[in-house]
Design an enzyme around this catalytic site. Structure first.
Site, PDB file in Angstrom:
ATOM      1  N   ASP A  42      44.309  47.843  38.045  1.00 35.89           N
ATOM      2  CA  ASP A  42      44.555  48.106  36.722  1.00 35.89           C
ATOM      3  C   ASP A  42      44.881  49.282  36.038  1.00 35.89           C
ATOM      4  OD1 ASP A  42      43.092  45.453  36.391  1.00 35.89           O
ATOM      5  OD2 ASP A  42      41.305  46.529  36.197  1.00 35.89           O
ATOM      6  N   ASN A 153      35.251  39.007  24.466  1.00 39.09           N
ATOM      7  CA  ASN A 153      34.641  39.893  25.502  1.00 39.09           C
ATOM      8  C   ASN A 153      35.579  41.156  25.296  1.00 39.09           C
ATOM      9  OD1 ASN A 153      33.234  40.801  27.521  1.00 39.09           O
ATOM     10  ND2 ASN A 153      34.503  39.809  29.383  1.00 39.09           N
ATOM     11  N   ASP A 156      39.094  45.491  28.621  1.00 39.75           N
ATOM     12  CA  ASP A 156      40.530  45.605  28.832  1.00 39.75           C
ATOM     13  C   ASP A 156      41.056  45.840  27.306  1.00 39.75           C
ATOM     14  OD1 ASP A 156      39.984  44.435  31.172  1.00 39.75           O
ATOM     15  OD2 ASP A 156      41.113  42.489  30.938  1.00 39.75           O
ATOM     16  N   GLU A 209      43.764  37.629  30.078  1.00 38.35           N
ATOM     17  CA  GLU A 209      43.054  39.004  29.934  1.00 38.35           C
ATOM     18  C   GLU A 209      43.974  40.069  29.919  1.00 38.35           C
ATOM     19  OE1 GLU A 209      40.072  39.066  33.027  1.00 38.35           O
ATOM     20  OE2 GLU A 209      41.600  38.920  34.451  1.00 38.35           O
TER      21      GLU A 209
END
Length: 322
Positions: A42, A153, A156, A209
């Site tokens: 990431d 959620n 990210d 996501e």
């Protein structure tokens, strides 16, 4: 980390759109060769005002990598000397995921997520630094949170300035990608701000996501990671993109299919040794856009590594990985 978040479980060579979706048959470019510390997950990368580059990433800590030339990368430790105590409200090890670095108002800003597998009891934190380098960050606590009663959620994060306002896209599984406005002074979500819905999928578990939004020309482009990460050579991550004339959407792909209905042009997918390409972000380097992402190296036991490719723009305005 951009992870499976539910408890139950470029050159383009030929474009062949399948019925009802913007999937392409393409030849994908390999990432540019790099040396040094290549392991990352990431990645968020920035070209520092002082010169050189820094990348932050997921991995038990907010790991740091630095480079003078964007080719050789060195391990630079951790963004924070010690985890802020509030992280332990969200997981027992103080494990942060999926950072995002940006520069505005004379400071570097670092957003990141804290959560645990299988729950949307999650928070996005914010920190600032005068230099952007590891060890110089001051944490300011929670910028935005989600609870099990929410349909999104809060992980990210990715921040963008648009039309004089500050916005943060975020999201993983649940109902997909969302957006909220931030207070530019504090960097936190505006109190009682509406949460906009940008992208989802019609099929459970809604595997989209890791959003990242950039503006090019008159459009805002939303990049996101689809399918499964974090499974080494079995990962199926891929990057899709859509665009809108407003930062809050609606976003549609090149066929006109909305992201809220499962649309999205396939930009980069796994190929050869480069498996599960995703966890993407975009940064400017000498006026050009560069796509940063991780892949799982099939020739090195599925180790996650840093991928960097120039991102160009076709005459019709759509991005292409070089």
């Amino acid at each position: 980390m951009k992870r499976f978040r539910l408890a139950a479980p470029l050159a383009a060579a030929v474009v062949a759109l399948l019925p009802g979706t913007a999937t392409a048959d393409v030849t994908y470019p390999d990432p540019q060769p790099i040396t040094g510390q290549q392991i990352i997950h990431d990645p968020t990368v920035i070209h520092l005002k002082s010169g050189g580059y820094v990348a932050y990433s997921t991995g038990g800590i907010i790991g740091a990598r630095t480079s003078k030339d964007r080719v050789r990368w060195d391990d630079a430790g951790n963004a924070f000397a010690e985890p802020p105590s509030w992280w332990y409200e969200y997981n027992g090890t103080g494990d942060p995921w999926a950072p995002d670095i940006s520069y505005r108002a004379g400071r570097y800003w670092l957003y990141y997520a804290v959560s645990s597998w299988g729950t949307n009891h999650s928070a996005i934190g914010v920190a600032t630094s005068p230099t952007g380098l590891p060890g110089t960050w001051t944490d300011h606590g929670k910028a935005f949170t989600s609870e099990t009663t929410d349909s999104w959620n809060a992980i990210d994060p990715a921040v963008i300035q648009a039309d004089g306002r500050l916005w943060m896209s975020f999201g993983s599984y649940w109902t997909g990608i969302r957006m909220v406005e931030l207070d530019p002074r504090t960097g936190e979500a505006v109190q009682d701000a509406p949460v906009h819905h940008l992208a989802t999928r019609p099929d459970a578990p809604y595997a989209v996501e890791g959003p990242y939004i950039v503006k090019h020309g008159r459009y805002y482009y939303l990049f996101a990671s689809y399918d499964a990460c974090c499974q080494g050579v079995n990962s199926t991550y891929k990057i899709r993109v859509a665009r809108a004339t407003s930062v809050t959407g609606p976003y549609t792909d090149s066929t006109g299919k909305p992201l809220l209905e499962g649309g999205g042009d396939l930009l980069l997918a796994g190929h050869g040794r480069f498996v599960g390409t995703g966890g993407e972000s975009i940064f400017k380097d000498r006026g050009r856009d560069v796509l940063a992402y991780h892949y799982y190296d099939a020739e090195d036991a599925g180790t996650p590594k840093l991928g960097l490719n120039p991102l160009s723009w076709k005459r019709d305005g759509w991005p292409v990985v070089l």
